[in-house]
Design a protein around this motif. Structure first.
Motif, PDB file in Angstrom:
ATOM      1  N   TYR A 128       0.958  -1.179  -0.012  1.00 39.70           N
ATOM      2  CA  TYR A 128       0.144  -0.168   0.084  1.00 39.70           C
ATOM      3  C   TYR A 128       0.803   1.287  -0.065  1.00 39.70           C
ATOM      4  O   TYR A 128       1.897   1.246   0.460  1.00 39.70           O
ATOM      5  N   TYR A 129       0.572   2.357  -0.723  1.00 35.51           N
ATOM      6  CA  TYR A 129       0.833   3.639  -0.434  1.00 35.51           C
ATOM      7  C   TYR A 129       0.616   4.198   0.862  1.00 35.51           C
ATOM      8  O   TYR A 129      -0.186   3.551   1.602  1.00 35.51           O
ATOM      9  N   MET A 130       1.581   4.900   1.505  1.00 34.64           N
ATOM     10  CA  MET A 130       1.431   5.676   2.705  1.00 34.64           C
ATOM     11  C   MET A 130       1.508   7.180   2.537  1.00 34.64           C
ATOM     12  O   MET A 130       2.143   7.736   1.732  1.00 34.64           O
ATOM     13  N   THR A 152       7.620   6.056  -6.389  1.00 35.00           N
ATOM     14  CA  THR A 152       7.035   7.575  -6.384  1.00 35.00           C
ATOM     15  C   THR A 152       7.037   7.940  -4.813  1.00 35.00           C
ATOM     16  O   THR A 152       6.421   7.270  -3.804  1.00 35.00           O
ATOM     17  N   THR A 153       7.611   9.217  -4.702  1.00 38.40           N
ATOM     18  CA  THR A 153       7.319  10.132  -3.487  1.00 38.40           C
ATOM     19  C   THR A 153       6.982  11.370  -3.816  1.00 38.40           C
ATOM     20  O   THR A 153       7.242  11.880  -5.134  1.00 38.40           O
ATOM     21  N   LEU A 154       5.880  11.726  -3.081  1.00 39.63           N
ATOM     22  CA  LEU A 154       5.294  13.239  -3.404  1.00 39.63           C
ATOM     23  C   LEU A 154       5.600  14.081  -2.151  1.00 39.63           C
ATOM     24  O   LEU A 154       5.620  13.607  -0.879  1.00 39.63           O
ATOM     25  N   TYR A 155       5.729  15.386  -2.266  1.00 43.05           N
ATOM     26  CA  TYR A 155       5.877  16.428  -1.282  1.00 43.05           C
ATOM     27  C   TYR A 155       4.910  17.620  -1.666  1.00 43.05           C
ATOM     28  O   TYR A 155       4.861  18.027  -2.707  1.00 43.05           O
ATOM     29  N   ALA A 156       4.437  18.098  -0.530  1.00 40.42           N
ATOM     30  CA  ALA A 156       3.673  19.612  -0.731  1.00 40.42           C
ATOM     31  C   ALA A 156       4.923  20.429  -0.893  1.00 40.42           C
ATOM     32  O   ALA A 156       6.040  20.232  -0.544  1.00 40.42           O
ATOM     33  N   ASP A 157       4.662  21.413  -1.657  1.00 40.20           N
ATOM     34  CA  ASP A 157       5.673  22.219  -2.149  1.00 40.20           C
ATOM     35  C   ASP A 157       6.341  23.023  -0.758  1.00 40.20           C
ATOM     36  O   ASP A 157       7.724  23.356  -0.746  1.00 40.20           O
ATOM     37  N   SER A 158       5.645  23.246   0.340  1.00 39.51           N
ATOM     38  CA  SER A 158       5.993  23.877   1.469  1.00 39.51           C
ATOM     39  C   SER A 158       7.068  23.284   2.058  1.00 39.51           C
ATOM     40  O   SER A 158       7.882  23.856   2.976  1.00 39.51           O
ATOM     41  N   VAL A 159       7.274  21.830   1.782  1.00 35.40           N
ATOM     42  CA  VAL A 159       8.422  20.978   2.488  1.00 35.40           C
ATOM     43  C   VAL A 159       9.225  20.299   1.802  1.00 35.40           C
ATOM     44  O   VAL A 159      10.180  19.701   2.103  1.00 35.40           O
ATOM     45  N   ARG A 172      13.165  19.637   2.376  1.00 34.95           N
ATOM     46  CA  ARG A 172      13.441  19.727   3.757  1.00 34.95           C
ATOM     47  C   ARG A 172      12.653  18.525   4.408  1.00 34.95           C
ATOM     48  O   ARG A 172      13.494  17.957   5.256  1.00 34.95           O
ATOM     49  N   PHE A 173      11.780  17.802   3.841  1.00 36.13           N
ATOM     50  CA  PHE A 173      11.138  16.572   4.452  1.00 36.13           C
ATOM     51  C   PHE A 173      11.411  15.535   3.505  1.00 36.13           C
ATOM     52  O   PHE A 173      11.586  15.519   2.377  1.00 36.13           O
ATOM     53  N   THR A 174      11.564  14.247   4.050  1.00 33.76           N
ATOM     54  CA  THR A 174      11.723  12.864   3.453  1.00 33.76           C
ATOM     55  C   THR A 174      10.904  11.811   3.969  1.00 33.76           C
ATOM     56  O   THR A 174      11.124  11.517   5.324  1.00 33.76           O
ATOM     57  N   ILE A 175      10.272  11.395   3.200  1.00 37.10           N
ATOM     58  CA  ILE A 175       9.106   9.993   3.568  1.00 37.10           C
ATOM     59  C   ILE A 175      10.131   8.828   3.366  1.00 37.10           C
ATOM     60  O   ILE A 175      10.813   8.711   2.063  1.00 37.10           O
ATOM     61  N   SER A 176       9.946   7.804   4.202  1.00 35.40           N
ATOM     62  CA  SER A 176      10.750   6.542   3.929  1.00 35.40           C
ATOM     63  C   SER A 176       9.926   5.455   4.657  1.00 35.40           C
ATOM     64  O   SER A 176       9.074   5.805   5.427  1.00 35.40           O
ATOM     65  N   ALA A 206       3.502  14.597   2.606  1.00 37.68           N
ATOM     66  CA  ALA A 206       4.057  13.606   1.810  1.00 37.68           C
ATOM     67  C   ALA A 206       3.490  12.251   1.661  1.00 37.68           C
ATOM     68  O   ALA A 206       2.587  12.020   2.550  1.00 37.68           O
ATOM     69  N   ALA A 207       4.075  11.605   0.822  1.00 34.04           N
ATOM     70  CA  ALA A 207       3.323  10.271   0.376  1.00 34.04           C
ATOM     71  C   ALA A 207       4.290   9.481  -0.370  1.00 34.04           C
ATOM     72  O   ALA A 207       5.056  10.048  -1.176  1.00 34.04           O
ATOM     73  N   LYS A 208       4.238   7.890  -0.339  1.00 33.73           N
ATOM     74  CA  LYS A 208       4.907   7.099  -0.900  1.00 33.73           C
ATOM     75  C   LYS A 208       4.484   6.014  -1.673  1.00 33.73           C
ATOM     76  O   LYS A 208       3.438   5.559  -0.782  1.00 33.73           O
ATOM     77  N   SER A 209       4.522   5.736  -2.745  1.00 30.43           N
ATOM     78  CA  SER A 209       3.906   4.714  -3.421  1.00 30.43           C
ATOM     79  C   SER A 209       4.189   3.165  -3.025  1.00 30.43           C
ATOM     80  O   SER A 209       5.320   3.097  -2.106  1.00 30.43           O
TER      81      SER A 209
END
Length: 130
Positions: free
Chosen positions: A32-34, A57-64, A67-71, A49-52
């Motif tokens: 699942y994506y999270m 695929t990783t997505l981030y809001a422009d504001s972060v 600076r932020f990393t999802i893993s 943020a989200a990750k497939s």
């Protein structure tokens, strides 16, 4: 039953870092994506943020972005949000979220709409002082 438990929030000075964790149970999360969302006082919950499911695929809001990393660590069924260069405007309750059971092996870009997520943690408070 799917359960999500966030941890790692706290008080930090501007420019500092925090790593949030989301311990997941009740399903095979590698299928699942999270996502991570946040909600500041008096404001709506917004995408961070989200990750497939396959990590491609990783997505981030422009504001972060930048600076932020999802893993993820699927061996531990845990999703992380590394937050660097924190700003006072990052102050919010942060939530991890998981999609409905029907979104197994979701082929497309992970959704940024919070209504596409069925399962939510209790949230963890992040406060950034100036």
């Amino acid at each position: 039953q799917v359960q999500l438990v966030e941890s790692g929030g706290g008080l930090v000075q501007a420019g500092g870092s925090l790593r949030l964790s989301c311990a997941a149970s009740g399903r095979t999360f590698s299928r699942y994506y999270m996502g991570w969302f946040r909600q500041a006082p008096g404001r709506e919950r917004v995408f961070v943020a989200a990750k497939s499911y396959n990590g491609g695929t990783t997505l981030y809001a422009d504001s972060v972005k930048g600076r932020f990393t999802i893993s993820t660590d699927y061996a531990k069924n845990t999703v992380y949000l590394q937050m660097n260069s924190l700003r006072p405007e990052d102050t919010a309750v942060y939530y991890c979220a998981a999609p409905p059971d029907s979104d197994t092996y979701f082929y497309y870009t992970p959704p940024t709409d919070n209504q596409r997520y069925d399962y939510w943690g209790q949230g963890t408070q992040v406060t950034v002082s100036s």
